[in-house]
Design a protein around this motif. Structure first.
Motif, mmCIF file in Angstrom:
data_model
loop_
_atom_site.group_PDB
_atom_site.id
_atom_site.type_symbol
_atom_site.label_atom_id
_atom_site.label_comp_id
_atom_site.label_asym_id
_atom_site.label_seq_id
_atom_site.Cartn_x
_atom_site.Cartn_y
_atom_site.Cartn_z
ATOM 1 N N PRO A 52 1.082 -1.117 0.312
ATOM 2 C CA PRO A 52 0.116 0.077 -0.267
ATOM 3 C C PRO A 52 0.932 1.552 -0.055
ATOM 4 N N ALA A 53 -0.009 2.820 -0.448
ATOM 5 C CA ALA A 53 1.513 3.845 -0.741
ATOM 6 C C ALA A 53 2.215 4.073 1.027
ATOM 7 N N GLY A 54 2.775 4.318 0.600
ATOM 8 C CA GLY A 54 3.797 5.034 1.927
ATOM 9 C C GLY A 54 5.018 3.956 2.151
ATOM 10 N N ARG A 55 5.292 2.500 0.827
ATOM 11 C CA ARG A 55 5.906 1.955 1.128
ATOM 12 C C ARG A 55 6.843 1.518 -0.862
ATOM 13 N N SER A 56 7.128 1.123 -0.051
ATOM 14 C CA SER A 56 8.838 1.048 -1.637
ATOM 15 C C SER A 56 8.883 -0.380 -1.562
ATOM 16 N N GLN A 57 8.055 -1.149 -3.069
ATOM 17 C CA GLN A 57 9.034 -2.333 -3.320
ATOM 18 C C GLN A 57 11.030 -2.736 -3.213
ATOM 19 N N ALA A 58 11.026 -1.631 -3.575
ATOM 20 C CA ALA A 58 12.809 -1.590 -3.184
ATOM 21 C C ALA A 58 13.501 -0.401 -3.403
ATOM 22 N N ALA A 67 14.994 -5.192 -1.233
ATOM 23 C CA ALA A 67 13.838 -5.306 -1.615
ATOM 24 C C ALA A 67 12.848 -6.466 -0.837
ATOM 25 N N VAL A 68 11.682 -5.741 -1.501
ATOM 26 C CA VAL A 68 10.715 -6.510 0.141
ATOM 27 C C VAL A 68 9.546 -7.463 -1.268
ATOM 28 N N ALA A 69 9.655 -8.059 -0.888
ATOM 29 C CA ALA A 69 8.639 -9.262 -2.045
ATOM 30 C C ALA A 69 7.988 -9.993 -1.000
ATOM 31 N N THR A 70 5.904 -10.250 -1.464
ATOM 32 C CA THR A 70 5.197 -11.440 -1.240
ATOM 33 C C THR A 70 4.608 -11.801 -2.675
ATOM 34 N N ALA A 71 3.509 -13.196 -2.130
ATOM 35 C CA ALA A 71 2.943 -13.459 -3.490
ATOM 36 C C ALA A 71 1.552 -12.401 -2.709
ATOM 37 N N ASP A 72 0.884 -12.314 -5.051
ATOM 38 C CA ASP A 72 0.214 -11.605 -5.631
ATOM 39 C C ASP A 72 -1.143 -11.594 -4.147
ATOM 40 N N ALA A 73 -1.574 -12.127 -3.723
ATOM 41 C CA ALA A 73 -2.554 -12.439 -3.103
ATOM 42 C C ALA A 73 -2.748 -13.091 -1.623
ATOM 43 N N ASP A 74 -3.073 -13.228 -1.011
ATOM 44 C CA ASP A 74 -3.114 -13.896 0.877
ATOM 45 C C ASP A 74 -3.351 -15.371 0.282
ATOM 46 N N THR A 75 -4.115 -15.757 -0.892
ATOM 47 C CA THR A 75 -4.317 -17.768 -0.542
ATOM 48 C C THR A 75 -3.516 -18.385 -1.620
ATOM 49 N N GLY A 76 -3.370 -19.454 -1.126
ATOM 50 C CA GLY A 76 -2.514 -21.369 -1.980
ATOM 51 C C GLY A 76 -1.948 -21.369 -0.703
ATOM 52 N N ASP A 77 -1.409 -21.830 -1.206
ATOM 53 C CA ASP A 77 -0.550 -22.750 0.431
ATOM 54 C C ASP A 77 1.052 -22.384 0.030
ATOM 55 N N LEU A 86 9.156 -15.202 -5.126
ATOM 56 C CA LEU A 86 9.954 -14.841 -5.462
ATOM 57 C C LEU A 86 10.329 -14.825 -7.006
ATOM 58 N N ALA A 87 8.793 -14.564 -7.814
ATOM 59 C CA ALA A 87 8.616 -13.859 -9.060
ATOM 60 C C ALA A 87 9.121 -12.488 -8.258
ATOM 61 N N GLN A 88 8.273 -11.865 -7.724
ATOM 62 C CA GLN A 88 8.095 -10.523 -7.570
ATOM 63 C C GLN A 88 9.395 -10.137 -7.332
ATOM 64 N N LEU A 89 10.360 -10.589 -6.304
ATOM 65 C CA LEU A 89 11.297 -10.694 -6.349
ATOM 66 C C LEU A 89 12.545 -9.872 -7.097
ATOM 67 N N ASP A 90 12.647 -11.035 -8.207
ATOM 68 C CA ASP A 90 13.208 -11.275 -9.779
ATOM 69 C C ASP A 90 12.625 -9.488 -9.636
ATOM 70 N N VAL A 91 11.044 -9.334 -10.109
ATOM 71 C CA VAL A 91 11.092 -7.512 -10.064
ATOM 72 C C VAL A 91 11.930 -6.522 -9.887
ATOM 73 N N ASN A 92 11.480 -6.491 -8.586
ATOM 74 C CA ASN A 92 11.497 -5.756 -7.560
ATOM 75 C C ASN A 92 13.158 -5.335 -8.354
ATOM 76 N N LEU A 93 14.671 -6.745 -8.156
ATOM 77 C CA LEU A 93 15.186 -6.216 -8.254
ATOM 78 C C LEU A 93 15.230 -5.981 -9.897
ATOM 79 N N ALA A 94 15.248 -6.547 -10.932
ATOM 80 C CA ALA A 94 15.649 -5.942 -12.295
ATOM 81 C C ALA A 94 15.142 -4.699 -12.115
ATOM 82 N N ALA A 95 14.289 -3.737 -11.762
ATOM 83 C CA ALA A 95 13.606 -2.251 -11.596
ATOM 84 C C ALA A 95 14.729 -1.159 -11.058
ATOM 85 N N LEU A 96 15.121 -1.959 -10.500
ATOM 86 C CA LEU A 96 16.509 -0.995 -10.116
ATOM 87 C C LEU A 96 18.151 -1.551 -9.973
#
Length: 161
Positions: A52-58, A67-77, A86-96
């Motif tokens: 949410p607003a006020g936070r950076s992903q990286a 960098a910080v990363a979580t799943a897209d939604a709080d569903t699933g195992d 981990l896919a989001q972490l890849d994106v966040n690292l690449a962005a910077l």
């Protein structure tokens, strides 16, 4: 330009200027070049906006990225959430300007520490088999909001320019 601007934009300019002031009390052309370079440089801290607003992903400072990363939604195992995080972490690292092979430190926060073997089963193939690319890593059990099972924070080195 104020000294405060120089201090934020170019620490070397301030140190160089301070030596000059103590030594001669004058500002030379080299000081002016350093000050000009400080004004035209990229921002000291680069950020990738998050939610949410006020936070950076990286955020990046000089040669390091946090960098910080979580799943897209709080569903699933745990496996599904780990793959998404981990896919989001890849994106966040690449962005910077970095990559998982440049990670130096990773902290994995698990809602249930007994999920560590399942997380490790996803981590291994993601990080790869080259020990030269393995970061220092810690897993800890914590209370996460909602049904999130995993959150990852990481520090990486920026790719060479």
């Amino acid at each position: 330009m104020s000294d405060a601007c120089v201090a934020v934009a170019c620490p070397r300019a301030v140190a160089h200027r301070a030596t000059s002031v103590i030594g001669s009390g004058t500002v030379t052309r080299s000081h002016q070049r350093l000050r000009t370079r400080a004004v035209t440089r990229e921002p000291i801290v680069r950020r990738q906006a998050g939610y949410p607003a006020g936070r950076s992903q990286a955020s990046a400072y000089r040669d390091l990225i946090w960098a910080v990363a979580t799943a897209d939604a709080d569903t699933g195992d745990i496996r599904q959430q780990a793959e998404e995080a981990l896919a989001q972490l890849d994106v966040n690292l690449a962005a910077l300007g970095s990559h998982k092979s440049r990670l130096v430190s990773v902290q994995v926060f698990l809602a249930d520490i007994t999920d560590k073997p399942a997380f490790d089963a996803v981590w291994g193939p993601w990080i790869g088999s080259d020990p030269g690319c393995w970061p220092q890593r810690a897993c800890v059990g914590v209370q996460l909001g909602g049904a999130w099972r995993v959150e990852i924070t990481a520090v990486a080195v920026c790719d060479a320019a």
